[in-house]
Scaffold this motif. Structure first.
Motif, PDB file in Angstrom:
ATOM      1  N   LYS A 126       0.819  -1.217   0.000  1.00  0.00           N
ATOM      2  CA  LYS A 126       0.000   0.000   0.000  1.00  0.00           C
ATOM      3  C   LYS A 126       0.851   1.264   0.000  1.00  0.00           C
ATOM      4  O   LYS A 126       0.492   2.258  -0.629  1.00  0.00           O
ATOM      5  N   GLN A 131       6.186   7.071   0.647  1.00  0.00           N
ATOM      6  CA  GLN A 131       4.804   7.298   1.087  1.00  0.00           C
ATOM      7  C   GLN A 131       4.627   6.954   2.569  1.00  0.00           C
ATOM      8  O   GLN A 131       3.888   7.628   3.284  1.00  0.00           O
ATOM      9  N   ARG A 135       3.272   9.799   4.884  1.00  0.00           N
ATOM     10  CA  ARG A 135       1.968   9.593   5.526  1.00  0.00           C
ATOM     11  C   ARG A 135       2.083   9.718   7.039  1.00  0.00           C
ATOM     12  O   ARG A 135       1.248  10.330   7.699  1.00  0.00           O
ATOM     13  N   PHE A 213      -5.816   3.354  12.042  1.00  0.00           N
ATOM     14  CA  PHE A 213      -6.230   3.735  10.691  1.00  0.00           C
ATOM     15  C   PHE A 213      -6.561   2.499   9.882  1.00  0.00           C
ATOM     16  O   PHE A 213      -6.059   1.405  10.168  1.00  0.00           O
ATOM     17  N   ASN A 216      -5.865   1.379   4.215  1.00  0.00           N
ATOM     18  CA  ASN A 216      -5.218   2.320   3.300  1.00  0.00           C
ATOM     19  C   ASN A 216      -4.454   3.429   4.011  1.00  0.00           C
ATOM     20  O   ASN A 216      -3.902   4.309   3.360  1.00  0.00           O
ATOM     21  N   LEU A 218      -5.696   5.831   5.546  1.00  0.00           N
ATOM     22  CA  LEU A 218      -6.351   7.099   5.243  1.00  0.00           C
ATOM     23  C   LEU A 218      -7.484   7.426   6.205  1.00  0.00           C
ATOM     24  O   LEU A 218      -7.651   8.563   6.612  1.00  0.00           O
TER      25      LEU A 218
END
Ligand SMILES: *[C@@H]1O[C@H](CO)[C@@H](O)[C@H](O)[C@H]1NC(C)=O
Ligand SMILES: *[C@@H]1O[C@H](CO)[C@@H](O)[C@H](O)[C@H]1NC(C)=O
Ligand SMILES: *[C@@H]1O[C@H](CO)[C@@H](O)[C@H](O)[C@H]1NC(C)=O
Ligand SMILES: *[C@@H]1O[C@H](CO)[C@@H](O)[C@H](O)[C@H]1NC(C)=O
Ligand SMILES: *[C@@H]1O[C@H](CO)[C@@H](O)[C@H](O)[C@H]1NC(C)=O
Ligand SMILES: *[C@@H]1O[C@H](CO)[C@@H](O)[C@H](O)[C@H]1NC(C)=O
Length: 239
Positions: A126, A131, A135, A213, A216, A218
């Motif tokens: 993912k 990232q 993130r 979380f 993803n 997100l």
């Protein structure tokens, strides 16, 4: 005889592949985003003191951990590309030095490397390395635990104590999701431990706040793992 030898070889090989598969699949259910309170890190390390303690007075990132509901230890140390320093561009590195410092030994790169190799490699399906760090930094900026607690008048103090719900409630209220707290016990001086009943001798320090979380990384969701603090033992939030 030759037959059984080869079938044994086949079994061994199959088992080896099976193990490889188990250890390499970086599959997970959700993420735990773990922020830590730096003063606690070194206060509890009596036997092996921190070589370069940085007792910063704000929550910093410990890690972003892909996690499994049914197996709390998994996944970790997945196979896949190991940490590469050059994949973190300089601008990102300088941001991480503030949000994700190594508060024990002072080698930030080593800390990032350890977290990526142990946890990041398990969610590479993912988030790639860049990232993963971006993130995490964005989550740190969006969920300012230091400020949430400050707004609720929960400030570092050497003497004041709190209950689990005193600390969880304002975070829950501000983020609309249930977090998880993790505490560390403070080693007691020997003389005290002897003269006090065991129950009273116990004390714990707030160490980490975990936000959960989705797959993803997100959507912020409730954490439902068992709290990492003792029940019915007051919690200190030390400066
Ligand atoms: C969680 O761990 C269990 C036991 O190791 C495993 O069977 C399951 O596939 C894992 N779940 C995910 C989503 O990886
Ligand atoms: C993963 O690797 C780290 C660092 O080598 C080690 O401390 C840890 O015990 C390992 N975890 C598992 C589950 O093998
Ligand atoms: C910090 O850790 C990195 C990665 O493990 C290593 O390459 C580097 O030599 C270390 N730096 C110091 C000053 O120890
Ligand atoms: C978090 O809140 C503290 C206290 O209000 C503040 O000093 C700090 O700058 C904030 N951090 C970020 C990343 O916004
Ligand atoms: C803290 O309180 C200030 C002032 O009321 C407010 O602006 C800020 O949004 C609050 N921060 C958080 C994280 O709740
Ligand atoms: C936590 O929530 C997940 C997803 O809803 C669920 O599968 C799991 O069983 C829950 N675990 C506990 C301990 O309640």
């Amino acid at each position: 005889m030759a037959m059984s030898k080869s079938s044994l070889a086949f079994l061994v090989l199959a088992f080896a592949f099976f193990l490889c598969f188990i250890m390499s699949t970086g599959s997970y259910d959700y993420f735990q985003f773990v922020q830590q309170w730096p003063p606690t890190n070194c206060k509890v390390r009596i036997k092996q003191p921190c070589s370069n303690p940085r007792p910063l007075q704000y929550f910093t990132i410990h890690g972003l951990w892909p996690s499994n509901y049914s197996n709390p230890r998994m996944p970790s140390n997945c196979t896949g590309s190991q940490f590469e320093w050059r994949k973190l561009y300089p601008h990102m590195r300088s941001k991480l030095k503030i949000s994700w410092p190594d508060v024990e030994s002072g080698n930030d790169t080593k800390f990032w490397e350890g977290e990526w190799n142990k946890h990041g490699t398990c969610s590479v399906e993912k988030l790639n390395q860049m990232q993963y760090f971006e993130r995490s930094h964005a989550m740190w900026r969006s969920y300012n635990i230091t400020e949430i607690l400050k707004n609720a008048s929960i400030l570092p103090s050497a003497t004041q104590t709190w209950t689990y719900s005193d600390i969880v409630s304002p975070i829950q209220k501000a983020t609309k999701r249930t977090p998880l707290l993790r505490c560390k016990s403070l080693p007691q001086p020997k003389s005290q431990a002897k003269s006090q009943p065991k129950r009273q001798a116990r004390s714990q320090l707030l160490h980490e706040v975990v936000l959960c979380f989705d797959y993803n990384a997100l959507v912020h969701i409730d954490c439902n793992r068992t709290a990492g603090c003792w029940n019915n033992v007051d919690i200190k939030f030390p400066p």
